[in-house]
Design a protein around this motif. Structure first.
Motif, PDB file in Angstrom:
ATOM      1  N   GLU A   1      21.832 -46.831 -55.724  1.00 57.45           N
ATOM      2  CA  GLU A   1      20.626 -46.687 -56.301  1.00 57.45           C
ATOM      3  C   GLU A   1      19.416 -47.283 -55.633  1.00 57.45           C
ATOM      4  OE1 GLU A   1      21.507 -45.308 -60.845  1.00 57.45           O
ATOM      5  OE2 GLU A   1      20.922 -47.296 -60.448  1.00 57.45           O
ATOM      6  N   ILE A   2      18.274 -46.594 -55.357  1.00 61.34           N
ATOM      7  CA  ILE A   2      17.053 -47.020 -54.708  1.00 61.34           C
ATOM      8  C   ILE A   2      15.876 -46.718 -55.152  1.00 61.34           C
ATOM      9  CG2 ILE A   2      18.270 -47.495 -52.549  1.00 61.34           C
ATOM     10  CD1 ILE A   2      16.735 -44.894 -51.314  1.00 61.34           C
ATOM     11  N   CYS A   3      14.675 -47.475 -55.137  1.00 68.35           N
ATOM     12  CA  CYS A   3      13.461 -47.075 -55.565  1.00 68.35           C
ATOM     13  C   CYS A   3      12.622 -46.300 -54.473  1.00 68.35           C
ATOM     14  CB  CYS A   3      12.842 -48.024 -56.225  1.00 68.35           C
ATOM     15  SG  CYS A   3      11.216 -47.824 -56.906  1.00 68.35           S
ATOM     16  N   ASP A   4      12.089 -45.351 -54.539  1.00 65.80           N
ATOM     17  CA  ASP A   4      11.535 -44.443 -53.255  1.00 65.80           C
ATOM     18  C   ASP A   4       9.988 -44.962 -53.553  1.00 65.80           C
ATOM     19  OD1 ASP A   4      10.704 -42.955 -51.446  1.00 65.80           O
ATOM     20  OD2 ASP A   4      10.443 -40.957 -52.794  1.00 65.80           O
ATOM     21  N   VAL A   5       9.905 -45.969 -52.888  1.00 64.33           N
ATOM     22  CA  VAL A   5       8.407 -46.811 -52.818  1.00 64.33           C
ATOM     23  C   VAL A   5       7.567 -45.897 -52.092  1.00 64.33           C
ATOM     24  CG1 VAL A   5       8.811 -49.031 -53.626  1.00 64.33           C
ATOM     25  CG2 VAL A   5       8.917 -48.368 -51.156  1.00 64.33           C
ATOM     26  N   GLY A   6       8.284 -45.224 -50.972  1.00 63.06           N
ATOM     27  CA  GLY A   6       7.470 -44.372 -50.083  1.00 63.06           C
ATOM     28  C   GLY A   6       6.983 -42.997 -50.486  1.00 63.06           C
ATOM     29  N   SER A   7       7.210 -42.850 -52.012  1.00 64.70           N
ATOM     30  CA  SER A   7       6.814 -41.415 -52.344  1.00 64.70           C
ATOM     31  C   SER A   7       5.327 -41.827 -53.080  1.00 64.70           C
ATOM     32  CB  SER A   7       7.879 -41.182 -53.556  1.00 64.70           C
ATOM     33  OG  SER A   7       9.162 -40.609 -52.719  1.00 64.70           O
ATOM     34  N   THR A   8       5.240 -43.053 -53.314  1.00 68.13           N
ATOM     35  CA  THR A   8       3.878 -43.187 -54.051  1.00 68.13           C
ATOM     36  C   THR A   8       2.765 -42.997 -53.262  1.00 68.13           C
ATOM     37  OG1 THR A   8       3.891 -45.661 -53.578  1.00 68.13           O
ATOM     38  CG2 THR A   8       4.898 -44.979 -55.488  1.00 68.13           C
ATOM     39  N   PRO A   9       1.567 -42.543 -53.715  1.00 67.15           N
ATOM     40  CA  PRO A   9       0.338 -42.081 -52.893  1.00 67.15           C
ATOM     41  C   PRO A   9      -0.098 -43.171 -51.919  1.00 67.15           C
ATOM     42  CG  PRO A   9       0.202 -41.419 -55.357  1.00 67.15           C
ATOM     43  CD  PRO A   9       1.350 -42.338 -55.312  1.00 67.15           C
ATOM     44  N   GLN A  10       0.021 -44.292 -52.208  1.00 66.61           N
ATOM     45  CA  GLN A  10      -0.637 -45.356 -51.280  1.00 66.61           C
ATOM     46  C   GLN A  10       0.274 -45.377 -50.163  1.00 66.61           C
ATOM     47  OE1 GLN A  10       1.002 -46.277 -54.113  1.00 66.61           O
ATOM     48  NE2 GLN A  10       2.282 -48.142 -53.755  1.00 66.61           N
ATOM     49  N   GLU A  11       1.364 -44.896 -50.169  1.00 70.82           N
ATOM     50  CA  GLU A  11       2.193 -44.744 -48.772  1.00 70.82           C
ATOM     51  C   GLU A  11       2.117 -43.286 -48.120  1.00 70.82           C
ATOM     52  OE1 GLU A  11       3.410 -47.030 -47.618  1.00 70.82           O
ATOM     53  OE2 GLU A  11       3.409 -48.566 -49.087  1.00 70.82           O
ATOM     54  N   ALA A  12       1.471 -42.431 -48.732  1.00 69.14           N
ATOM     55  CA  ALA A  12       1.297 -40.964 -48.218  1.00 69.14           C
ATOM     56  C   ALA A  12       0.850 -40.769 -46.820  1.00 69.14           C
ATOM     57  CB  ALA A  12       0.494 -40.377 -49.370  1.00 69.14           C
ATOM     58  N   CYS A  13       0.156 -41.740 -46.301  1.00 68.41           N
ATOM     59  CA  CYS A  13      -0.200 -41.607 -44.819  1.00 68.41           C
ATOM     60  C   CYS A  13       0.830 -41.880 -43.982  1.00 68.41           C
ATOM     61  CB  CYS A  13      -1.516 -42.489 -44.725  1.00 68.41           C
ATOM     62  SG  CYS A  13      -2.898 -41.492 -45.653  1.00 68.41           S
TER      63      CYS A  13
END
Length: 933
Positions: free
Chosen positions: A145-157
């Motif tokens: 199980e992992i947390c998708d921090v890349g899915s939050t808008p601050q990483e959208a670029c």
């Protein structure tokens, strides 16, 4: 979870290629399944093999080898070989073999004749291992199980890997790294798979269910080479949960002036995109210190209201104040974190305007009537608001937020800018010799002076709403103001002139002197102006007409004149003229004087006639000499004769003689005065009656003089003074003798101080005759020291122990610290007779003769003192006398002193006494007492 079928080939195939006997023998070893290797045979696989043993176990080995044969070496530096023991740790090798020479190991003996010392080369073929999936976490067969921090808008670029898929595999032994990961699915949320870096994007869906999650299946596949051929793979399930996002907070600078202009009077909603971007809607707002957030769902604030609180707490000159409002979103799964975003604001104090306080500032070329320096800062007027002064100052540092600049004018006048050392906001300029013209200086104040340490970064949204970007908007404006003044030209008055010297008898100064003829000039300035706008004056400001008649000179007198010119613009120029006139010193006029030896000291200088100068010296009889003009002589110790007073030459500082000195004399004739003594103050008791003032003159004086009653007492006859009639105080009497006329009248003052003592306060006094009262028992109310006398004229005081006599008169006088007596006051003493009711019977009514030292005798009080000739007889109850006493016998103590019973201790009982005073006046009296034992 899908089970991965692993083909396990356990093949230990030995290929022996005989290259060269004894040197560089090459063999190949294959380990197809390293997970079952148990090097120490303890029943637990460890993946350790020994190269010595592997070589010796191969059929066809030409010569067995051992630890003494040589040392193993790993040319590829895989760091899995113990070169001393030959142990090879297979689990530390990262990859499965892809060629026969991937893992090569050499046995080296540097002492051998083999090329490079290589005895044996072993090629290891290592079979592939794809690892084991982690134990499943739930019924959905999820391995990780992992947390998708890349899915939050601050990483959208950015497309960043969310996880390394090897984390989904067991770590011991580690799977080989030269395999391939494969995604088994078609989810639109899958982004990429690069090596083991797996990237997905879990979209945000508002509302329940709150956990935005998806599970992905991936397979790790790895192939080997013969004899360990075939494909091995492991399949895992990875659950990815989206990290909550509290939004992009957009920080904002606000200039105070915008608030004052009403830009922020209305409420703003912090959820608007100009403050917070792309936040999850399930978050809550946190209560703030300014009371703007009242509930977790309240996102409305009023900037103006916050500003008013800042002013109330910090004052008008607050510089800057930062505040923020926080939005919090709780995590959706234990693998993710809570999110918090703070929308920051910072209010900046704006620069209040300032301007020149005097628009008609004017100076003159040489600033003779002005200070030579001017602080431009002092010419500015700053805003005062509600009693607060908004002035802007810094005094030179690493960074200066103010600056003075010359905008126009002939010169900077020494102005220091903020890039130079010693800069201050004062903007000090030098007006001395300033070139005439118009000057414009500007004071520049950067808005950062109110918040020099500001590190606040304002953030606004980028056009694509990807990542907010910093900006420089929101600062307040800088301010400037100009100081304008004019420097007017002057009329040349000449140069300062000094050092000229003359003697007062010179012809040069005997007639009116043209001061212009003495004044120096600077050819570069042109001629000295001598028109109507020029004025000569003295240092006191008094106008002097030129040419000038000089006044009387005193010693070496310096004359100072000022020539001033005033232009049509009111500009002053002046030149100081100073020259020295030397006086021809005068010794005065010679004279003769008579001096009496008792005269007061006098100064010979005062005896000279005329007006002598005070810079001379005296010479006289017996080598008498002075160092100055004062010659103070004491007539009592004076040598008669001629005394000469000489004044010196008058010289300048270079010892050049300008005027010659001269002399005058005083001739002294000395006369003797009569001996009259010194006089003085003398204290006399009023009780002395009469004194002779001659007695108060010094011993050996001339007594032919006379006394004068200065205080007009009318009690002085010749030299006799009746002091009994004088009140307390001081009285002056002058003793006079006329000597030689030059001596005048000799006199002294005899001061008589009369001491008057206040009479004591006493009254007639009464005592019991039994008291045996004496003089010291008489009471005086207002005197501590006094004497008692038998009559008013006696000179012998009574003894304090003398017995008082009934009806007798006694006289008392007070005595002060000087032994002066007051007038005497009389009293009459009364002695109450025996038996008088006012007198208490002091005889005891009993004695106890028991040897305890108390009440052992029949005492008689002070009766023996009052009646020294007394007699007492004591009888028993039968009338028999048992004791006879007087002042010469011991007191009765219960023992008989009479015949028949003499020396006998008498028994207890009542006894009777008869006391006879025997004074010829008092009658005997009787009584009784009880004797106990």
């Amino acid at each position: 979870m899908k089970k991965t079928t692993l083909l396990i080939f356990v093949m230990l195939v030995s290929f022996i290629t005989k290259i060269q006997a004894q040197c560089n023998e090459v063999i190949t070893i294959s380990i197809c399944d390293m997970t079952i290797i148990d090097g120490n045979s303890d029943g637990e696989p460890d993946g350790i093999i020994n190269l010595y043993e592997q070589y010796n176990d191969q059929s066809g080995a030409m010569t067995p080898i051992s630890l003494s044969t040589g040392t193993w070496f790993d040319p590829n530096f895989n760091f899995a070989l113990n070169e001393a023991s030959g142990d090879l740790f297979l689990w530390d090798l990262d990859n499965a073999s892809e060629s026969i020479t991937d893992y090569q190991f050499q046995l080296i003996d540097a002492t051998s004749s083999c090329t490079d010392g290589i005895l044996v080369t072993i090629n290891l073929i290592l079979g592939p291992f794809s690892g084991f999936g982690r134990p499943v976490l739930d019924i959905d067969d999820v391995n990780l199980e992992i947390c998708d921090v890349g899915s939050t808008p601050q990483e959208a670029c950015f497309v960043l890997p969310d996880v390394d898929l090897f984390e989904a595999l067991e770590s011991i032994p580690s799977p080989h790294l030269n395999g391939q990961w494969i995604y088994n699915g078609s989810s639109p949320n899958f982004v990429s798979l690069a090596g083991s870096d797996f990237t997905v994007t879990i979209p945000y869906v508002s509302g329940p269910p709150l956990a935005d999650q998806e599970t992905f299946e991936l397979t790790y596949r790895i192939s080997g080479i013969p004899p360990c051929g075939g494909t091995f793979e492991t399949t895992v399930n990875v659950s990815v949960t989206r990290q909550v996002f509290s939004g992009h907070p957009l920080a904002r600078r606000i200039c105070e002036l915008d608030i004052l202009d009403g830009v922020y009077n209305s409420d703003v909603d912090l959820t608007d995109d100009e403050f917070l971007l792309q936040e999850d809607l399930e978050g809550l707002w946190i209560t703030d210190a300014f009371g703007q957030i009242t509930t977790p769902n309240d996102s409305n604030i009023n900037i103006n209201d916050v500003y008013q609180q800042i002013i109330a707490n910090e004052g008008l000159r607050f510089g800057s104040s930062e505040f923020g409002f926080s939005y919090s979103v709780d995590q959706r799964s234990g693998v993710c974190n809570d999110a918090l975003s703070t929308v920051l604001f910072k209010v900046y104090e704006y620069l209040r305007p300032f301007s020149q306080n005097d628009d008609t500032l004017e100076f003159c070329e040489d600033t003779l009537t002005e200070p030579t320096t001017l602080n431009l800062f002092d010419q500015l007027e700053f805003t005062t608001e509600n009693g607060v002064l908004f002035d802007y100052v810094d005094n030179g540092g690493i960074i200066n937020y103010t600056n003075w600049e010359l905008i126009s004018g002939p010169s900077r006048l020494g102005l220091i800018s903020n890039t130079q050392a010693n800069y201050t906001s004062q903007g000090t300029i030098n007006l001395q010799n300033a070139a005439p013209g118009n000057y414009v200086f500007e004071y520049q104040v950067n808005h950062r002076i109110n918040y020099p340490d500001d590190a606040f970064v304002a953030v606004t949204n980028s056009p694509n709403q990807c990542i907010p970007s910093p900006n420089n908007q929101g600062f307040c404006s800088s301010e400037t103001a100009r100081v304008i003044f004019t420097v007017h030209p002057k009329l040349y008055a000449g140069e300062n002139t000094s050092g000229l010297e003359f003697c007062e008898t010179d012809v040069l100064v005997a007639s009116p002197l043209d001061l212009f003829s003495l004044l120096e000039k600077n050819p570069a300035e042109g001629p000295i102006y001598q028109g109507p706008l020029g004025v000569w004056s003295d240092v006191g400001g008094n106008v002097v007409n030129n040419p000038v008649n000089l006044l009387e000179v005193n010693n070496q007198q310096t004359f100072n004149f000022i020539y001033s010119t005033t232009s049509s613009n009111g500009c002053l120029d002046r030149a100081n003229l100073s020259f020295k006139i030397f006086e021809e010193f005068q010794p005065g006029i010679s004279t003769s004087i008579d001096v009496c030896n008792d005269n007061i000291t006098f100064n010979l200088f005062n005896e000279l006639g005329g007006t002598p100068n005070t810079n001379g010296t005296w010479a006289g009889p017996n080598d008498y000499a002075t160092t100055g003009h004062n010659a103070v002589l004491d007539p009592s110790n004076l040598d008669a004769g001629v005394y000469t007073y000489t004044v010196p030459d008058n010289v300048n500082d270079d010892d050049d003689i300008l005027c010659i000195g001269s002399s005058a004399t005083v001739t002294i004739t000395l006369h003797q005065s009569p001996n009259i003594g010194a006089g003085g103050l003398f204290s006399v008791c009023q009780s002395e009656a009469q004194i002779d003032l001659i007695d108060y003159l010094d011993s050996g004086v001339d007594t032919s003089g006379s006394f004068r009653d200065l205080d007009m007492t009318n009690l002085l006859t010749g030299s006799l003074l009746d002091v009994s009639q004088l009140d307390a105080g001081e009285y002056d009497f002058q003793y006079e003798i006329q000597g030689h006329p030059s001596c005048g009248l000799s006199s002294i003052i005899i001061t008589i101080s009369i001491i008057e003592v206040v009479p004591p306060v006493v009254t007639n006094q009464t005592f019991c005759v039994t008291d045996g009262a004496t003089i010291d028992q008489l009471v005086v109310d207002n005197a501590q020291d006094f004497n008692w006398y038998a009559d008013a004229i006696s000179t012998i005081a009574l003894s304090s122990s003398e017995l008082l006599i009934d009806g007798e008169d006694y006289f008392v006088s007070a005595v002060d610290s000087n032994d002066c007596e007051s007038p005497r006051v009389s009293i009459t003493v009364t002695l109450l007779p025996l038996g008088n009711l006012e007198c208490i019977d002091c005889l005891k009514d009993g004695i106890s003769v028991n040897g305890d030292g108390e009440n052992d005798a029949f005492t008689l009080c002070r009766l023996p003192v009052a009646f020294p000739d007394f007699e007492i007889n004591i009888f028993n109850r039968y009338g028999t006398k048992v004791y006879r006493g007087n002042r010469n016998t011991e007191l009765f103590n219960g023992v008989s002193n009479q015949p028949l019973t003499i020396g006998k201790a008498l028994p207890s009982g009542t006894y009777f006494y008869v006391f006879d005073p025997k004074d010829g006046i008092s009658k005997p009296f009787q009584g009784n007492f009880y004797l106990s034992r």
